[in-house]
Design a protein around this motif. Structure first.
Motif, PDB file in Angstrom:
ATOM      1  N   VAL A 140     -34.907  -9.298  -8.846  1.00  0.00           N
ATOM      2  CA  VAL A 140     -33.874 -10.237  -8.418  1.00  0.00           C
ATOM      3  C   VAL A 140     -32.646  -9.425  -8.037  1.00  0.00           C
ATOM      4  O   VAL A 140     -32.561  -8.223  -8.338  1.00  0.00           O
ATOM      5  N   PRO A 141     -31.667 -10.025  -7.366  1.00  0.00           N
ATOM      6  CA  PRO A 141     -30.439  -9.289  -7.078  1.00  0.00           C
ATOM      7  C   PRO A 141     -29.824  -8.692  -8.334  1.00  0.00           C
ATOM      8  O   PRO A 141     -29.728  -9.348  -9.370  1.00  0.00           O
ATOM      9  N   GLY A 142     -29.412  -7.429  -8.231  1.00  0.00           N
ATOM     10  CA  GLY A 142     -28.903  -6.718  -9.402  1.00  0.00           C
ATOM     11  C   GLY A 142     -27.681  -7.365 -10.012  1.00  0.00           C
ATOM     12  O   GLY A 142     -27.465  -7.275 -11.212  1.00  0.00           O
ATOM     13  N   ARG A 143     -26.844  -8.026  -9.207  1.00  0.00           N
ATOM     14  CA  ARG A 143     -25.622  -8.629  -9.740  1.00  0.00           C
ATOM     15  C   ARG A 143     -25.947  -9.735 -10.736  1.00  0.00           C
ATOM     16  O   ARG A 143     -25.186  -9.975 -11.680  1.00  0.00           O
ATOM     17  N   LEU A 144     -27.096 -10.419 -10.549  1.00  0.00           N
ATOM     18  CA  LEU A 144     -27.489 -11.476 -11.473  1.00  0.00           C
ATOM     19  C   LEU A 144     -27.818 -10.890 -12.839  1.00  0.00           C
ATOM     20  O   LEU A 144     -27.393 -11.412 -13.880  1.00  0.00           O
ATOM     21  N   ALA A 325     -15.756 -21.683  -9.582  1.00  0.00           N
ATOM     22  CA  ALA A 325     -14.540 -20.856  -9.609  1.00  0.00           C
ATOM     23  C   ALA A 325     -14.649 -19.755 -10.659  1.00  0.00           C
ATOM     24  O   ALA A 325     -14.050 -18.690 -10.524  1.00  0.00           O
ATOM     25  N   VAL A 326     -15.425 -20.023 -11.727  1.00  0.00           N
ATOM     26  CA  VAL A 326     -15.558 -19.025 -12.794  1.00  0.00           C
ATOM     27  C   VAL A 326     -16.306 -17.793 -12.305  1.00  0.00           C
ATOM     28  O   VAL A 326     -16.077 -16.686 -12.788  1.00  0.00           O
ATOM     29  N   VAL A 327     -17.207 -17.981 -11.339  1.00  0.00           N
ATOM     30  CA  VAL A 327     -18.029 -16.860 -10.886  1.00  0.00           C
ATOM     31  C   VAL A 327     -17.677 -16.413  -9.481  1.00  0.00           C
ATOM     32  O   VAL A 327     -18.439 -15.717  -8.831  1.00  0.00           O
ATOM     33  N   LYS A 328     -16.512 -16.816  -9.004  1.00  0.00           N
ATOM     34  CA  LYS A 328     -16.169 -16.511  -7.614  1.00  0.00           C
ATOM     35  C   LYS A 328     -15.700 -15.075  -7.435  1.00  0.00           C
ATOM     36  O   LYS A 328     -16.092 -14.409  -6.500  1.00  0.00           O
ATOM     37  N   ARG A 329     -14.843 -14.594  -8.338  1.00  0.00           N
ATOM     38  CA  ARG A 329     -14.321 -13.239  -8.197  1.00  0.00           C
ATOM     39  C   ARG A 329     -15.184 -12.265  -8.991  1.00  0.00           C
ATOM     40  O   ARG A 329     -14.886 -11.917 -10.110  1.00  0.00           O
ATOM     41  N   LEU A 330     -16.259 -11.852  -8.351  1.00  0.00           N
ATOM     42  CA  LEU A 330     -17.188 -10.945  -9.018  1.00  0.00           C
ATOM     43  C   LEU A 330     -16.909  -9.495  -8.684  1.00  0.00           C
ATOM     44  O   LEU A 330     -17.117  -8.613  -9.498  1.00  0.00           O
ATOM     45  N   GLN A 331     -16.496  -9.241  -7.459  1.00  0.00           N
ATOM     46  CA  GLN A 331     -16.310  -7.863  -7.011  1.00  0.00           C
ATOM     47  C   GLN A 331     -14.829  -7.611  -6.769  1.00  0.00           C
ATOM     48  O   GLN A 331     -14.341  -7.714  -5.656  1.00  0.00           O
ATOM     49  N   VAL A 332     -14.123  -7.269  -7.839  1.00  0.00           N
ATOM     50  CA  VAL A 332     -12.702  -6.936  -7.700  1.00  0.00           C
ATOM     51  C   VAL A 332     -12.616  -5.608  -6.970  1.00  0.00           C
ATOM     52  O   VAL A 332     -12.991  -4.565  -7.481  1.00  0.00           O
ATOM     53  N   PRO A 411     -34.103  -8.545  -4.663  1.00  0.00           N
ATOM     54  CA  PRO A 411     -33.011  -7.571  -4.560  1.00  0.00           C
ATOM     55  C   PRO A 411     -32.850  -7.078  -3.131  1.00  0.00           C
ATOM     56  O   PRO A 411     -33.781  -7.136  -2.318  1.00  0.00           O
ATOM     57  N   SER A 412     -31.674  -6.592  -2.809  1.00  0.00           N
ATOM     58  CA  SER A 412     -31.423  -6.032  -1.491  1.00  0.00           C
ATOM     59  C   SER A 412     -32.146  -4.698  -1.351  1.00  0.00           C
ATOM     60  O   SER A 412     -32.605  -4.101  -2.331  1.00  0.00           O
ATOM     61  N   GLU A 413     -32.230  -4.209  -0.103  1.00  0.00           N
ATOM     62  CA  GLU A 413     -32.879  -2.923   0.126  1.00  0.00           C
ATOM     63  C   GLU A 413     -32.143  -1.805  -0.612  1.00  0.00           C
ATOM     64  O   GLU A 413     -32.762  -0.890  -1.155  1.00  0.00           O
ATOM     65  N   LYS A 414     -30.816  -1.889  -0.648  1.00  0.00           N
ATOM     66  CA  LYS A 414     -30.037  -0.872  -1.347  1.00  0.00           C
ATOM     67  C   LYS A 414     -30.402  -0.824  -2.820  1.00  0.00           C
ATOM     68  O   LYS A 414     -30.540   0.256  -3.407  1.00  0.00           O
TER      69      LYS A 414
END
Length: 529
Positions: A140-144, A325-332, A411-414
């Motif tokens: 799955v996507p790594g961020r999850l 809104a709680v999960v919107k700012r993930l990548q500061v 997951p993405s190719e990266k």
């Protein structure tokens, strides 16, 4: 007495081994199998009922469990997703705890708000290990996975802080200022003490060269952080997490690679055993708990069980889906992720199985009230904890693969090629070093023995990694036929390696080093199936 201890110890060991075997055979989470095996062992005639002292569970099981999860976490990735992590680990835990406490009080009004909140704090934090293991295996996507693991890093501290406050107020009616002061002492005191322990242990380990002593320092660190903080009414969990994160981010360079490998392997085995024994021990107690709660009306127990399971599942799902809104700012400061997709939030909401920490916290409920009277509802609360843990472990983890397939998350190719790219960069660096050595030695008209052989080994390894990267990048995944072909080639390489070792053409160290490379390749291919 010695006979009873031997019988209980032997039964626990057999239950752990059988639980591992059963989990693999029928496809249920290990924890659920441990509880079921423990229940069966608890029904064996002649075995005494196991009664674990609450302080033993709190001080013996929780520190190493919390330390292990925090030490192997990635604070950098957690900070990149800090919005979602804080929302899930603080806001969601508090919302779940108060909703569960309110539900319990509706069914059992006489239980008292403090006891209800203590129980609710125990079942509020999910254990992401079982779910994240499935997610990583299926891809799955790594961020999850990062949000889940980051949530697990903090939610235990939030829940244990709430639990400590509730237990301290059993039979009492504190004012709001008193509660706020206790929260400040718990949080600030735990973080400060954990930081001091982390710094002190890091300096001591810098001066320790013996690998076994390093393992001992690693083992006692969670207790050095947890127990004193707990005794002064600060958060032992926060102290342990802080010390673990400090050592995990700064301490890997403090010890030699051999000692580090031994210590980390030791911790993985210890964590497995602690979780297994905790679930089996709880299973041992289930027959006795059921016998006590048999006096309650069956309808009331069913209503309470179903209501509490529904609350922990529905509140989490609603939080993940309705509070974007709680999960919107993930990548500061990030460059590619600004929020979880709706599909990812759906999976995040579903991944809420309760686990070892919930059991440890529930088992640490005091046997008596502050006035010395028995805690008459304790067995009921333990029973409801078992129900919630088993229902969420089995009911949420088993359908997870089907849910992921339906949502088509990947997951993405990266992310897929991250390991391969890192290993190729390492091989390139090694080849550059070999070339530098060759050029340096050629000036002296001699080349080190074995340099050419090392160059050939590294070039072959680089070519294999390059082919694997091309395979991953061509269409996202290697096809079944291509994976089978690569697995057959790996099997042939492994056989050739064994033949070389058998004939004495290569030494044991070389065999192990190359075998580990083949193991990594095979693991990657089988995970992609």
């Amino acid at each position: 007495m010695p006979t009873e201890v031997f019988l209980i110890g032997a039964a626990l060991a057999v239950a752990v081994l059988l639980g591992r075997l059963l989990a693999g055979r029928i496809g249920v989470p290990d924890a659920a199998a441990y509880v079921l095996i423990g229940v069966a062992a608890g029904l064996v005639p002649g075995l005494p009922r196991v009664q674990v002292a609450p302080d033993v569970v709190l001080l013996a099981f929780l520190p190493p469990l919390v330390y292990y999860a925090a030490f192997f976490s990635d604070p950098r990735e957690t900070m990149e997703h800090i919005g979602a992590v804080v929302g899930q680990s603080v806001g969601l835990v508090l919302a779940t705890a108060f909703a569960a406490a309110w539900t319990l009080l509706l069914i059992f009004p006489d239980i008292g708000w403090a006891a209800a909140l203590a129980f609710a704090a125990a079942i509020a934090p999910p254990d992401p290990v079982a779910a994240s293991t499935v997610l990583q295996r299926l891809g799955v996507p790594g961020r999850l996975v990062t949000v889940l693991e980051g949530e697990g890093l903090i939610n235990d501290a939030v829940a244990l802080t709430l639990f400590a406050i509730a237990v301290a107020n059993l039979g009492a009616s504190p004012s709001v200022p008193e509660v706020l002061v206790r929260i400040v002492v718990q949080v600030a005191g735990g973080i400060l003490f954990g930081l001091l322990v982390g710094i002190a242990v890091a300096r001591l380990r810098e001066r320790t060269r013996d690998p076994l002593s390093q393992a001992v320092w690693s083992l006692i660190t969670p207790f050095l952080a947890f127990v004193p903080a707990h005794l002064v009414h600060a958060s032992g969990v926060l102290a342990t997490v802080t010390a673990a994160v400090w050592l995990g981010t700064r301490g890997r360079g403090l010890v030699a690679p051999t000692a580090r490998l031994q210590t980390e392997t030791f911790w993985r085995v210890l964590n497995l055993l602690l979780v297994a024994f905790l679930f089996v021990l709880l299973g041992f107690q289930v027959p006795g708990i059921v016998a006590v709660v048999a006096d309650y009306p069956v309808g009331t127990l069913l209503l309470a069980s179903a209501s509490l399971v529904a609350v922990v599942v529905v509140v989490r799902m609603a939080w993940a889906l309705l509070v974007p809104a709680v999960v919107k700012r993930l990548q500061v400061g990030g460059d590619e992720i600004s929020a979880l997709s709706r599909q990812e939030r759906l999976v995040l909401g579903w991944c809420g199985p309760r686990g070892a920490v919930s059991l440890a916290v529930a088992l640490s409920l005091p046997l008596n009230m502050p006035d010395g009277a028995p805690f008459v509802r304790r067995d009921l609360l333990l029973f409801l904890t078992v129900v919630v843990v088993l229902a969420t472990l089995v009911g949420q983890v088993l359908p997870l693969p089907a849910l992921l397939r339906r949502l088509r998350l990947s997951p993405s190719e990266k992310e897929r090629t991250e390991g391969l790219r890192a290993r190729r960069a390492m091989v390139d660096a090694a080849l550059r070093e070999v070339e530098d050595l060759a050029a340096q030695e050629n000036q002296e008209d001699q080349e080190p023995e074995g340099l050419e052989a090392m160059r050939q080994v590294l070039e072959l390894r680089r070519d294999r990694l390059h082919r694997q990267l091309e395979s991953e990048s061509s269409d996202g995944h290697a096809g079944p036929d291509e994976r089978d072909l690569q697995l057959r080639i790996l099997a042939a390489e492994r056989k050739a390696l064994r033949d070389l070792a058998r004939r004495g053409d290569i030494g044991r160290r070389t065999q192990i080093a190359i075998s580990q490379e083949l193991d990594l390749d095979e693991t990657r291919l089988r995970r992609a199936r």
